[in-house]
Design a protein around this motif. Structure first.
Motif, PDB file in Angstrom:
ATOM      1  N   GLY A  57       1.719  12.229 -18.640  1.00  0.00           N
ATOM      2  CA  GLY A  57       1.357  14.128 -18.332  1.00  0.00           C
ATOM      3  C   GLY A  57       2.009  14.469 -19.815  1.00  0.00           C
ATOM      4  N   GLY A  58       2.455  15.140 -19.729  1.00  0.00           N
ATOM      5  CA  GLY A  58       2.801  16.149 -20.665  1.00  0.00           C
ATOM      6  C   GLY A  58       3.028  16.096 -22.148  1.00  0.00           C
ATOM      7  N   PRO A  59       4.281  14.550 -22.043  1.00  0.00           N
ATOM      8  CA  PRO A  59       4.933  14.529 -22.978  1.00  0.00           C
ATOM      9  C   PRO A  59       3.790  13.298 -24.134  1.00  0.00           C
ATOM     10  CG  PRO A  59       6.295  14.056 -20.771  1.00  0.00           C
ATOM     11  CD  PRO A  59       5.071  14.818 -20.427  1.00  0.00           C
ATOM     12  N   VAL A  60       2.758  12.892 -23.480  1.00  0.00           N
ATOM     13  CA  VAL A  60       2.113  12.011 -24.154  1.00  0.00           C
ATOM     14  C   VAL A  60       1.291  13.015 -25.330  1.00  0.00           C
ATOM     15  CG1 VAL A  60      -0.125  12.184 -23.077  1.00  0.00           C
ATOM     16  CG2 VAL A  60       0.689  10.093 -24.127  1.00  0.00           C
ATOM     17  N   THR A  61       1.211  14.192 -25.139  1.00  0.00           N
ATOM     18  CA  THR A  61       0.607  15.236 -26.246  1.00  0.00           C
ATOM     19  C   THR A  61       1.034  15.681 -27.903  1.00  0.00           C
ATOM     20  OG1 THR A  61       0.816  17.586 -25.269  1.00  0.00           O
ATOM     21  CG2 THR A  61      -0.730  15.932 -24.075  1.00  0.00           C
ATOM     22  N   TYR A  62       2.564  15.076 -27.426  1.00  0.00           N
ATOM     23  CA  TYR A  62       3.572  15.420 -28.382  1.00  0.00           C
ATOM     24  C   TYR A  62       3.431  14.566 -29.555  1.00  0.00           C
ATOM     25  CZ  TYR A  62       5.412  19.521 -25.695  1.00  0.00           C
ATOM     26  OH  TYR A  62       5.513  20.516 -25.194  1.00  0.00           O
ATOM     27  N   GLU A  63       2.653  14.876 -30.497  1.00  0.00           N
ATOM     28  CA  GLU A  63       3.017  13.428 -31.794  1.00  0.00           C
ATOM     29  C   GLU A  63       3.843  13.212 -32.030  1.00  0.00           C
ATOM     30  OE1 GLU A  63       1.217  15.183 -35.645  1.00  0.00           O
ATOM     31  OE2 GLU A  63      -1.187  16.022 -34.304  1.00  0.00           O
ATOM     32  N   ARG A  64       5.619  13.995 -31.827  1.00  0.00           N
ATOM     33  CA  ARG A  64       6.209  13.012 -31.926  1.00  0.00           C
ATOM     34  C   ARG A  64       7.000  12.029 -31.299  1.00  0.00           C
ATOM     35  NH1 ARG A  64       8.107  18.283 -29.594  1.00  0.00           N
ATOM     36  NH2 ARG A  64       9.411  17.040 -27.943  1.00  0.00           N
ATOM     37  N   ALA A  65       6.178  12.278 -30.073  1.00  0.00           N
ATOM     38  CA  ALA A  65       6.093  10.756 -29.007  1.00  0.00           C
ATOM     39  C   ALA A  65       5.696   9.541 -30.002  1.00  0.00           C
ATOM     40  CB  ALA A  65       5.599  11.416 -27.800  1.00  0.00           C
ATOM     41  N   ARG A  66       6.098   9.046 -30.324  1.00  0.00           N
ATOM     42  CA  ARG A  66       5.150   8.305 -30.705  1.00  0.00           C
ATOM     43  C   ARG A  66       5.474   7.002 -29.730  1.00  0.00           C
ATOM     44  NH1 ARG A  66       7.533  10.391 -35.410  1.00  0.00           N
ATOM     45  NH2 ARG A  66       6.156  11.081 -37.231  1.00  0.00           N
ATOM     46  N   ARG A  67       6.054   6.437 -29.399  1.00  0.00           N
ATOM     47  CA  ARG A  67       6.611   5.280 -28.368  1.00  0.00           C
ATOM     48  C   ARG A  67       5.595   5.091 -27.710  1.00  0.00           C
ATOM     49  NH1 ARG A  67      12.032   3.369 -26.158  1.00  0.00           N
ATOM     50  NH2 ARG A  67      12.241   4.748 -25.121  1.00  0.00           N
ATOM     51  N   LEU A  68       6.165   6.493 -27.365  1.00  0.00           N
ATOM     52  CA  LEU A  68       5.278   6.856 -25.328  1.00  0.00           C
ATOM     53  C   LEU A  68       3.715   6.465 -26.120  1.00  0.00           C
ATOM     54  CD1 LEU A  68       5.750   7.704 -22.883  1.00  0.00           C
ATOM     55  CD2 LEU A  68       5.528  10.140 -23.538  1.00  0.00           C
ATOM     56  N   ARG A  69       3.259   6.509 -26.686  1.00  0.00           N
ATOM     57  CA  ARG A  69       1.762   7.209 -27.160  1.00  0.00           C
ATOM     58  C   ARG A  69       1.004   5.671 -27.591  1.00  0.00           C
ATOM     59  NH1 ARG A  69       0.117  12.397 -29.080  1.00  0.00           N
ATOM     60  NH2 ARG A  69      -1.487  11.608 -31.093  1.00  0.00           N
ATOM     61  N   LEU A 122      -2.789   9.205 -14.298  1.00  0.00           N
ATOM     62  CA  LEU A 122      -2.488  10.547 -15.035  1.00  0.00           C
ATOM     63  C   LEU A 122      -1.486  11.173 -14.431  1.00  0.00           C
ATOM     64  CD1 LEU A 122      -5.836  11.174 -16.703  1.00  0.00           C
ATOM     65  CD2 LEU A 122      -4.542   9.681 -17.792  1.00  0.00           C
ATOM     66  N   GLU A 123      -1.000  12.249 -14.627  1.00  0.00           N
ATOM     67  CA  GLU A 123       0.295  13.118 -13.596  1.00  0.00           C
ATOM     68  C   GLU A 123       0.506  14.731 -14.371  1.00  0.00           C
ATOM     69  OE1 GLU A 123       4.517  12.420 -14.752  1.00  0.00           O
ATOM     70  OE2 GLU A 123       3.498  11.251 -13.587  1.00  0.00           O
ATOM     71  N   SER A 124       0.688  15.563 -13.986  1.00  0.00           N
ATOM     72  CA  SER A 124       1.085  16.721 -14.878  1.00  0.00           C
ATOM     73  C   SER A 124       2.212  17.136 -14.042  1.00  0.00           C
ATOM     74  CB  SER A 124       0.779  17.910 -13.445  1.00  0.00           C
ATOM     75  OG  SER A 124       1.316  18.589 -12.488  1.00  0.00           O
ATOM     76  N   ASP A 125       3.236  16.567 -12.999  1.00  0.00           N
ATOM     77  CA  ASP A 125       4.835  16.657 -12.858  1.00  0.00           C
ATOM     78  C   ASP A 125       4.699  18.626 -12.757  1.00  0.00           C
ATOM     79  OD1 ASP A 125       7.155  16.514 -12.081  1.00  0.00           O
ATOM     80  OD2 ASP A 125       7.995  16.156 -13.955  1.00  0.00           O
ATOM     81  N   PRO A 155       5.561  20.458 -19.681  1.00  0.00           N
ATOM     82  CA  PRO A 155       4.319  21.347 -20.095  1.00  0.00           C
ATOM     83  C   PRO A 155       3.626  20.588 -21.378  1.00  0.00           C
ATOM     84  CG  PRO A 155       6.015  22.809 -20.355  1.00  0.00           C
ATOM     85  CD  PRO A 155       6.538  22.011 -20.410  1.00  0.00           C
ATOM     86  N   LEU A 156       2.336  21.111 -21.785  1.00  0.00           N
ATOM     87  CA  LEU A 156       1.714  19.878 -22.936  1.00  0.00           C
ATOM     88  C   LEU A 156       1.979  20.792 -23.855  1.00  0.00           C
ATOM     89  CD1 LEU A 156       0.346  19.405 -20.034  1.00  0.00           C
ATOM     90  CD2 LEU A 156      -1.653  19.313 -21.648  1.00  0.00           C
ATOM     91  N   ALA A 157       2.103  19.617 -25.012  1.00  0.00           N
ATOM     92  CA  ALA A 157       2.678  20.850 -26.548  1.00  0.00           C
ATOM     93  C   ALA A 157       1.691  21.787 -26.929  1.00  0.00           C
ATOM     94  CB  ALA A 157       2.218  19.566 -27.522  1.00  0.00           C
ATOM     95  N   SER A 158       0.858  21.982 -26.043  1.00  0.00           N
ATOM     96  CA  SER A 158      -0.323  23.114 -26.725  1.00  0.00           C
ATOM     97  C   SER A 158      -0.027  24.152 -25.591  1.00  0.00           C
ATOM     98  CB  SER A 158      -1.610  22.976 -25.911  1.00  0.00           C
ATOM     99  OG  SER A 158      -1.633  22.181 -25.184  1.00  0.00           O
ATOM    100  N   GLU A 178      -6.611  18.131 -20.009  1.00  0.00           N
ATOM    101  CA  GLU A 178      -6.391  18.110 -21.342  1.00  0.00           C
ATOM    102  C   GLU A 178      -5.287  16.499 -21.414  1.00  0.00           C
ATOM    103  OE1 GLU A 178      -4.098  20.452 -24.353  1.00  0.00           O
ATOM    104  OE2 GLU A 178      -3.965  21.709 -22.984  1.00  0.00           O
ATOM    105  N   VAL A 179      -4.200  16.844 -20.462  1.00  0.00           N
ATOM    106  CA  VAL A 179      -3.920  14.946 -21.111  1.00  0.00           C
ATOM    107  C   VAL A 179      -4.621  14.255 -20.530  1.00  0.00           C
ATOM    108  CG1 VAL A 179      -2.462  13.837 -19.329  1.00  0.00           C
ATOM    109  CG2 VAL A 179      -1.750  16.123 -19.079  1.00  0.00           C
ATOM    110  N   LEU A 180      -5.954  14.478 -20.184  1.00  0.00           N
ATOM    111  CA  LEU A 180      -7.116  12.878 -20.176  1.00  0.00           C
ATOM    112  C   LEU A 180      -7.868  13.161 -22.021  1.00  0.00           C
ATOM    113  CD1 LEU A 180      -9.395  11.292 -18.334  1.00  0.00           C
ATOM    114  CD2 LEU A 180     -10.674  13.288 -18.520  1.00  0.00           C
ATOM    115  N   ASP A 181      -8.136  14.030 -22.068  1.00  0.00           N
ATOM    116  CA  ASP A 181      -8.494  14.237 -24.044  1.00  0.00           C
ATOM    117  C   ASP A 181      -7.520  13.629 -24.585  1.00  0.00           C
ATOM    118  OD1 ASP A 181     -10.325  15.605 -22.566  1.00  0.00           O
ATOM    119  OD2 ASP A 181      -9.885  17.379 -23.667  1.00  0.00           O
TER     120      ASP A 181
END
Length: 261
Positions: free
Chosen positions: A180-192, A205-208, A213-216, A229-232
């Motif tokens: 969910g939200g954590p994958v939208t943060y650019e610093r989360a390189r390992r997760l991404r 996909l999830e919101s929790d 919340p998302l990076a935005s 937005e997580v989908l995007d």
């Protein structure tokens, strides 16, 4: 403004039943549907919330309950709640057991007590042939070991935060991973990187919501609508279309939780 999904989405993990949504829950559901999020799996966190969760999911189409004892709410749990859980699973036939698991990030949660409740819920999931919704924070290796020891289990490790190697062990054991939200943060390189390379058939996909919340949307209350937005982000990381990811993750959730078409 959240761009609606090109295909119906499933939020595989939201806490729509909690107090943060008491003032506008119907509006939150409406916004989610407008964004294309037509189904939500809602895992419980403690015994005190099961009845209200059941009533919520009976009232609204597309909401699917899971019942369990969350490790972060350990002070609220009692040994007899495991027997109550068995009765509830038999009576309600939810889509999953959870939220359950281990949390070794919060230092004042007794590890031995967490293990007892987690092991009890693993046994119930096997007994009732239900998938698990697992919380694993700084505890992925132990979660894997305990799942293997019981055997015959399936489920999702939600808000996955482990390594790629641990992830591969989980999907080889038949477990999905929720993002969910954590994958939208650019610093989360390992997760991404995990999202980019893992087999699509094990991705959810999830919101929790209302958390993560998302990076935005830092600092805001999270909502299920933001799964669109997580989908995007997931589609961009994988170099695949939004349509492909939307269809696959919806099918993955339907398969895991035995959700209706």
């Amino acid at each position: 403004m959240t761009t609606p999904s090109p295909a119906p989405l499933t939020d595989s993990h939201s806490h729509l039943d909690v107090a943060e949504f008491d003032t506008d829950r119907d509006a939150v559901i409406a916004r989610a549907r407008a964004a294309g999020v037509t189904r939500q799996v809602i895992p419980a966190i403690s015994r005190a919330g099961w009845d209200a969760l059941a009533a919520l999911c009976r009232t609204h189409d597309g909401l699917h309950p899971a019942y369990g004892l969350h490790p972060m709410y350990l002070p609220e749990h009692r040994p007899e709640h495991l027997a109550d859980l068995a009765d509830t699973l038999a009576r309600e036939r939810p889509v999953a057991v959870g939220e359950c698991g281990l949390d070794y990030f919060v230092t004042d949660l007794d590890p031995d007590a967490q293990r007892r409740y987690f092991d009890g819920q693993l046994e119930l999931a096997r007994e009732f042939d239900l998938p698990l919704i697992v919380h694993a924070r700084r505890a992925v290796d132990e979660v894997i070991a305990r799942v293997r020891r019981v055997g015959g289990l399936r489920g999702v490790v939600h808000s996955y935060s482990g390594s790629y190697e641990q992830a591969s062990q989980l999907w080889k054991a038949g477990f999905c991973l929720g993002f969910g939200g954590p994958v939208t943060y650019e610093r989360a390189r390992r997760l991404r990187d995990i999202v980019a390379r893992m087999p699509l058939e094990f991705l959810l996909l999830e919101s929790d919501a209302p958390d993560q919340p998302l990076a935005s949307r830092r600092g805001e209350r999270n909502e299920p609508m933001h799964v669109a937005e997580v989908l995007d982000h997931v589609a961009s990381l994988r170099g695949e279309s939004r349509e492909t990811i939307a269809a696959a993750t919806r099918a993955n959730a339907a398969r895991l939780f035995a959700l209706p078409d």
